[in-house]
Design a protein around this motif. Structure first.
Motif, mmCIF file in Angstrom:
data_model
loop_
_atom_site.group_PDB
_atom_site.id
_atom_site.type_symbol
_atom_site.label_atom_id
_atom_site.label_comp_id
_atom_site.label_asym_id
_atom_site.label_seq_id
_atom_site.Cartn_x
_atom_site.Cartn_y
_atom_site.Cartn_z
ATOM 1 N N THR A 197 11.173 41.581 -1.904
ATOM 2 C CA THR A 197 10.366 41.631 -3.123
ATOM 3 C C THR A 197 9.092 40.817 -2.956
ATOM 4 N N ILE A 198 9.239 39.630 -2.410
ATOM 5 C CA ILE A 198 8.057 38.782 -2.192
ATOM 6 C C ILE A 198 7.122 39.443 -1.184
ATOM 7 N N TRP A 199 7.690 40.037 -0.125
ATOM 8 C CA TRP A 199 6.863 40.740 0.859
ATOM 9 C C TRP A 199 6.084 41.868 0.195
ATOM 10 N N GLY A 200 6.756 42.645 -0.647
ATOM 11 C CA GLY A 200 6.094 43.766 -1.317
ATOM 12 C C GLY A 200 4.918 43.313 -2.169
ATOM 13 N N GLN A 201 5.122 42.274 -2.933
ATOM 14 C CA GLN A 201 4.037 41.783 -3.784
ATOM 15 C C GLN A 201 2.911 41.186 -2.946
ATOM 16 N N THR A 202 3.271 40.424 -1.922
ATOM 17 C CA THR A 202 2.254 39.795 -1.072
ATOM 18 C C THR A 202 1.401 40.851 -0.371
ATOM 19 N N LYS A 203 2.043 41.847 0.209
ATOM 20 C CA LYS A 203 1.308 42.897 0.911
ATOM 21 C C LYS A 203 0.435 43.719 -0.040
ATOM 22 N N GLN A 204 0.956 43.997 -1.214
ATOM 23 C CA GLN A 204 0.185 44.796 -2.167
ATOM 24 C C GLN A 204 -1.080 44.052 -2.573
ATOM 25 N N ARG A 205 -0.965 42.763 -2.821
ATOM 26 C CA ARG A 205 -2.135 41.971 -3.200
ATOM 27 C C ARG A 205 -3.047 41.708 -2.008
ATOM 28 N N GLU A 206 -2.454 41.426 -0.853
ATOM 29 C CA GLU A 206 -3.227 41.134 0.361
ATOM 30 C C GLU A 206 -4.090 42.322 0.769
ATOM 31 N N LEU A 207 -3.500 43.504 0.731
ATOM 32 C CA LEU A 207 -4.217 44.703 1.147
ATOM 33 C C LEU A 207 -5.036 45.325 0.027
ATOM 34 N N GLY A 208 -4.790 44.904 -1.215
ATOM 35 C CA GLY A 208 -5.509 45.463 -2.360
ATOM 36 C C GLY A 208 -5.243 46.940 -2.526
ATOM 37 N N VAL A 209 -3.980 47.341 -2.414
ATOM 38 C CA VAL A 209 -3.628 48.753 -2.478
ATOM 39 C C VAL A 209 -2.780 49.044 -3.713
ATOM 40 N N GLU A 210 -2.718 50.312 -4.039
ATOM 41 C CA GLU A 210 -1.864 50.785 -5.123
ATOM 42 C C GLU A 210 -0.426 50.904 -4.613
ATOM 43 N N PRO A 211 0.547 50.974 -5.534
ATOM 44 C CA PRO A 211 1.951 51.077 -5.104
ATOM 45 C C PRO A 211 2.226 52.265 -4.185
ATOM 46 N N MET A 212 1.642 53.405 -4.468
ATOM 47 C CA MET A 212 1.894 54.593 -3.650
ATOM 48 C C MET A 212 1.358 54.403 -2.233
ATOM 49 N N GLN A 213 0.223 53.754 -2.096
ATOM 50 C CA GLN A 213 -0.339 53.508 -0.769
ATOM 51 C C GLN A 213 0.573 52.593 0.043
ATOM 52 N N LEU A 214 1.092 51.558 -0.593
ATOM 53 C CA LEU A 214 1.988 50.640 0.110
ATOM 54 C C LEU A 214 3.297 51.341 0.471
ATOM 55 N N LEU A 215 3.780 52.192 -0.397
ATOM 56 C CA LEU A 215 5.003 52.941 -0.115
ATOM 57 C C LEU A 215 4.791 53.882 1.072
ATOM 58 N N LEU A 216 3.631 54.513 1.144
ATOM 59 C CA LEU A 216 3.328 55.391 2.276
ATOM 60 C C LEU A 216 3.221 54.604 3.579
ATOM 61 N N TYR A 217 2.859 53.333 3.503
ATOM 62 C CA TYR A 217 2.803 52.466 4.679
ATOM 63 C C TYR A 217 4.209 52.006 5.074
ATOM 64 N N GLN A 218 5.005 51.660 4.083
ATOM 65 C CA GLN A 218 6.318 51.060 4.323
ATOM 66 C C GLN A 218 7.382 52.084 4.695
ATOM 67 N N ALA A 219 7.359 53.254 4.098
ATOM 68 C CA ALA A 219 8.424 54.241 4.292
ATOM 69 C C ALA A 219 8.591 54.688 5.745
ATOM 70 N N PRO A 220 7.527 55.024 6.467
ATOM 71 C CA PRO A 220 7.727 55.410 7.871
ATOM 72 C C PRO A 220 8.307 54.270 8.727
ATOM 73 N N LEU A 221 7.887 53.043 8.459
ATOM 74 C CA LEU A 221 8.439 51.906 9.201
ATOM 75 C C LEU A 221 9.932 51.766 8.941
ATOM 76 N N SER A 222 10.337 51.921 7.696
ATOM 77 C CA SER A 222 11.755 51.837 7.354
ATOM 78 C C SER A 222 12.545 52.965 8.009
ATOM 79 N N ALA A 223 11.978 54.161 8.026
ATOM 80 C CA ALA A 223 12.668 55.304 8.638
ATOM 81 C C ALA A 223 12.895 55.069 10.127
ATOM 82 N N VAL A 224 11.894 54.544 10.813
ATOM 83 C CA VAL A 224 12.037 54.273 12.246
ATOM 84 C C VAL A 224 13.111 53.209 12.478
#
Length: 107
Positions: free
Chosen positions: A6-33
């Protein structure tokens, strides 16, 4: 682990200045691998290969994928608007509601 995620999600979202969908598109392929790499150590791969598929089972898998996407999206949407503590409390509330719903529906 949930708190760190949870902390990682919030930190990355604020750090990168992205919307939730953008962060999910970044995170989902990494999780799948990562899951594909870990799967042979935790699942019975020969049984998965021999599994007999039919239309009902395929629909259930697709429905589960859609619901999983909704859960992940709501997480990233919520963590950007609230704090990690709030998200953890909501997660525990969700768990309690699942148990209560199970008791009400199934006795």
């Amino acid at each position: 682990a949930n708190s760190l995620y949870t902390i990682w999600g919030q930190t990355k979202q604020r750090e990168l200045g992205v919307e939730p969908m953008q962060l999910l598109l970044y995170q989902a392929p990494l999780s799948a691998v990562l899951l594909c790499v870990a799967m042979p150590f935790f699942d019975d791969v020969p049984a998965l290969v021999k599994y007999q598929w039919n239309s009902e089972r395929i629909i259930m898998v697709l429905l589960t994928c859609i619901l999983g996407f909704g859960v992940n999206f709501s997480f990233f949407l919520g963590v950007g608007k609230t704090s990690p503590l709030t998200m953890n409390l909501l997660g525990h509330l969700k768990t309690v509601l699942v148990f209560v719903g199970g008791v009400i529906l199934f006795g």
